[in-house]
Structure formats: structure tokens, C-alpha cells
Enzyme design. Structure first.
Site, short mmCIF file in Angstrom:
data_model
loop_
_atom_site.label_atom_id
_atom_site.label_comp_id
_atom_site.label_asym_id
_atom_site.label_seq_id
_atom_site.Cartn_x
_atom_site.Cartn_y
_atom_site.Cartn_z
N HIS A 1 -7.94 -5.02 -1.16
CA HIS A 1 -6.52 -4.27 -0.83
C HIS A 1 -5.87 -5.11 0.13
O HIS A 1 -6.13 -5.36 1.15
CB HIS A 1 -7.08 -3.01 0.00
CG HIS A 1 -5.77 -2.03 0.05
ND1 HIS A 1 -5.25 -1.41 -1.15
CD2 HIS A 1 -5.12 -1.56 0.92
CE1 HIS A 1 -4.45 -0.39 -0.77
NE2 HIS A 1 -4.01 -0.70 0.56
N SER B 1 0.74 -1.05 -0.12
CA SER B 1 0.01 0.04 0.04
C SER B 1 0.72 1.43 -0.06
O SER B 1 1.73 1.44 -1.12
CB SER B 1 -1.08 -0.16 1.13
OG SER B 1 -1.93 0.69 1.03
N ASP C 1 -9.73 -3.88 -5.88
CA ASP C 1 -9.20 -3.07 -4.81
C ASP C 1 -10.07 -1.94 -5.03
O ASP C 1 -9.58 -0.81 -5.72
CB ASP C 1 -7.92 -3.00 -4.96
CG ASP C 1 -7.02 -2.12 -3.78
OD1 ASP C 1 -7.79 -1.75 -3.07
OD2 ASP C 1 -5.96 -2.50 -3.73
#
Length: 320
Positions: A297, A142, A268
Site C-alpha cells: 500500500h 489511498s 496490497d
């Protein structure tokens, strides 16, 4: 490189991006030996805490560096899961806790952000000074994935020991991703991040009352407000828009010169369309892009202890 085809089919409910995102982040249990913590002193007087995880053979010459996401730290399930995956293949793993993300507030007013690649460079200098590792790989999740891609694509000299990297659920278009996470369907996620970051800022305001006050923090009603109030200004940017523009990895991807795999799931909900840089990957000698239909995610749940993205990361790095 051609965009990589994939065959990831998650079990049952985990075809839902929300189910895989929530389960992997909050309910997954990962058993791993306790990390051994080390503190690194930085050139500006601050510090980083890093957490080491070793394979059965502690004399391994292979090292993987792990970078966490927003409001994360090295003991998150996704970090421990990847450390375990590499430990099982005789790689030492080290989790980088960004400034202010370990158990102690960092010394300076600034902390961490999506483009803080200089901190990663200082960690790399420390690792190289140990003279213990012949091969080094990097994995970013991320926000940490954005930081990693920026680091790889900047005009800096990378050590020969670095053989490759993997980014998982990389929001390489920060402004677009913020727009995505602020959609109503993501309200619970964005509010959770907002509350976590506000708590962090309240602690920082007590330490730096001349820079930050609780009234201004309380007035923030979105992640962008927090980036306007603190993240951008504390790190030398004019405002949130300037911060997003200058730190988004999207503009650095063409500069990557080490074999790199980016795994961004199609479902996502945190990512914008620009976070799937198909054309850049197709025209790059080094960037491999994989877009599984499922995964959410940093989800990629399987029935096995090893999740799909962990298996793919190990396969990719060991193929180099």
C-alpha cells in the site's frame, strides 16, 4: 484502455507487501526544500492549508496537486517523494492538507472524508485564479486517490488546464476495502488508524461538545464504528454504509474524461477485489489501470531515491 503491463521487481525483502508498506510510510527519508504554506478561505467559512514546493525554476507553468491518504498530511514521505519527483522535472507541487489535517483543527464540525471532492474543486478554483499555470496534473494516494477519482468522474466541468491524473493504491470500493483492512492480518494497521482518528475526535469533541462526546468515541472499536459515529453523520450521510455507497469512486470511474492512471498493487492488503476495475479500464477511453505484482500500500520501494510509482506518475503525466 488495455490494462498496462509492468515490470516492477522490488529489491529483496520488499517483495513483501507489509515490508514495503511499513518502510515507505514510516522509515523512508525524503529530503526536500521546506514547503511554503498558504491558507485558503473556503466558501462555507472553513479553511484549507496548502503546502507549496518549487522546482529550481520558480517560474514553471506546470503544477501538480497532491492529495494525501487517511490520517495523513502534506509532509508525509509519500507526498514529499512525489513532490520531489515532479520538482526535478520542473513542475511546481502543491500538497493539499484536508480539513483538520494541518497543524490546526478546522473551524467547522465537519472535516474531511473519502468523497470530499467539493474541497478539491474549491482548491482548483483558487489555483486557476492565480493565472500562473498552463498545465495542471493531480495525484491522489489511498483515500486521496478515491477522492480524486470521484472528482474526475463526477458530472462537473473540469478546467482545460487539467491534463491528467494518477491514483496510487486507490480503495475505490470503500466498503470492500474496509473489510480488507479489518482482516486479522491487518490488525496493526487498522488499530493504528483507529487510535489516530480517535485522538482527532477527542480534540473535536472538546471544540464541539454538543455534537460529540468522549464516551461515544471511546466506545468505538473499529474504523466502521468511527464512520458510523462521526464521518457519515458529520458530512450528511445516514450511516457508514450510506457513506461508503455514495462516495466510493468505483461508481464514478466510467465518467472519467481526462487521461488517468490507477496503480494498485496486487499484494496490497488494504484493497478488495473490486479495487482492481479491469473491465471498466478495458472499456474506458481514459482510465489506464496498472496492477504490479508487488508494492503493498503506497510502497513500491526501489534502490533509487525515486520510487517506482513516482517514476510511473512522472512518465504518464509528461506523456500527455
Amino acid at each position: 484502455m488495455p490494462v498496462i503491463s509492468e515490470n516492477y521487481i522490488p529489491p529483496g525483502i520488499f517483495k513483501s507487501g507489509d515490508a514495503s508498506t511499513i518502510y515507505a510510510a514510516t522509515l523512508r527519508k525524503v529530503e526536500i526544500p521546506i514547503f511554503e504554506r498558504e491558507r485558503i478561505e473556503l466558501s462555507d467559512g472553513d479553511f484549507l492549508d496548502i503546502d507549496w514546493s518549487y522546482p529550481a525554476n520558480r517560474n514553471s507553468k506546470n503544477l501538480v496537486i497532491l492529495l494525501h491518504g487517511l490520517a495523513g498530511k502534506a509532509d508525509r514521505p509519500y507526498m514529499k517523494g512525489m513532490a520531489r519527483a515532479f520538482n526535478l522535472k520542473n513542475w511546481t507541487a502543491v500538497g493539499m492538507n484536508f480539513r483538520g489535517c494541518s497543524d490546526e483543527l478546522n473551524r467547522l464540525y465537519k472535516s474531511y472524508h473519502a468523497g470530499a471532492s467539493d474541497d478539491l474543486a474549491e482548491l482548483m478554483t483558487h489555483i486557476l485564479s492565480l493565472k500562473e499555470y498552463n498545465k495542471i496534473a493531480l495525484i491522489g494516494f489511498s483515500l486521496g486517490g478515491n477522492m480524486l477519482m470521484k472528482y474526475l468522474g463526477e458530472n462537473r466541468s473540469l478546467p482545460d488546464e487539467v491534463i491528467g491524473a494518477v491514483g496510487v493504491s486507490v480503495p475505490c470500493d470503500l466498503s470492500g476495502s474496509l473489510g480488507a483492512i479489518n482482516r486479522m492480518r491487518n490488525f496493526v494497521y487498522s488499530k493504528r488508524f483507529e487510535l489516530n482518528l480517535k485522538q482527532h475526535l477527542y480534540e473535536r469533541a472538546e471544540k464541539f461538545p454538543d455534537h460529540l462526546n468522549k464516551k461515544d468515541i471511546s466506545a468505538c472499536s473499529s474504523l466502521r464504528d468511527i464512520d458510523d459515529l462521526y464521518t457519515s453523520r458529520a458530512h450528511g450521510y445516514k450511516n457508514a454504509a450510506d457513506y461508503y455507497k455514495k462516495t466510493s469512486a468505483l461508481v464514478y470511474l466510467k465518467g472519467i474524461r481526462k487521461p488517468t492512471l490507477m496503480i494498485n498493487a496486487e499484494n496490497d492488503s488494504f484493497l478488495s477485489q473490486k479495487c482492481y476495475p479491469i473491465e471498466i479500464a478495458e472499456n474506458s477511453e481514459f482510465l489506464h489501470l496498472e496492477i504490479p505484482k508487488y508494492g503493498g500500500h503506497v510502497g513500491f520501494v526501489t534502490r533509487a531515491p525515486l520510487y517506482y510509482h513516482e517514476k510511473r506518475a512522472v512518465e504518464f503525466i509528461e506523456s500527455l
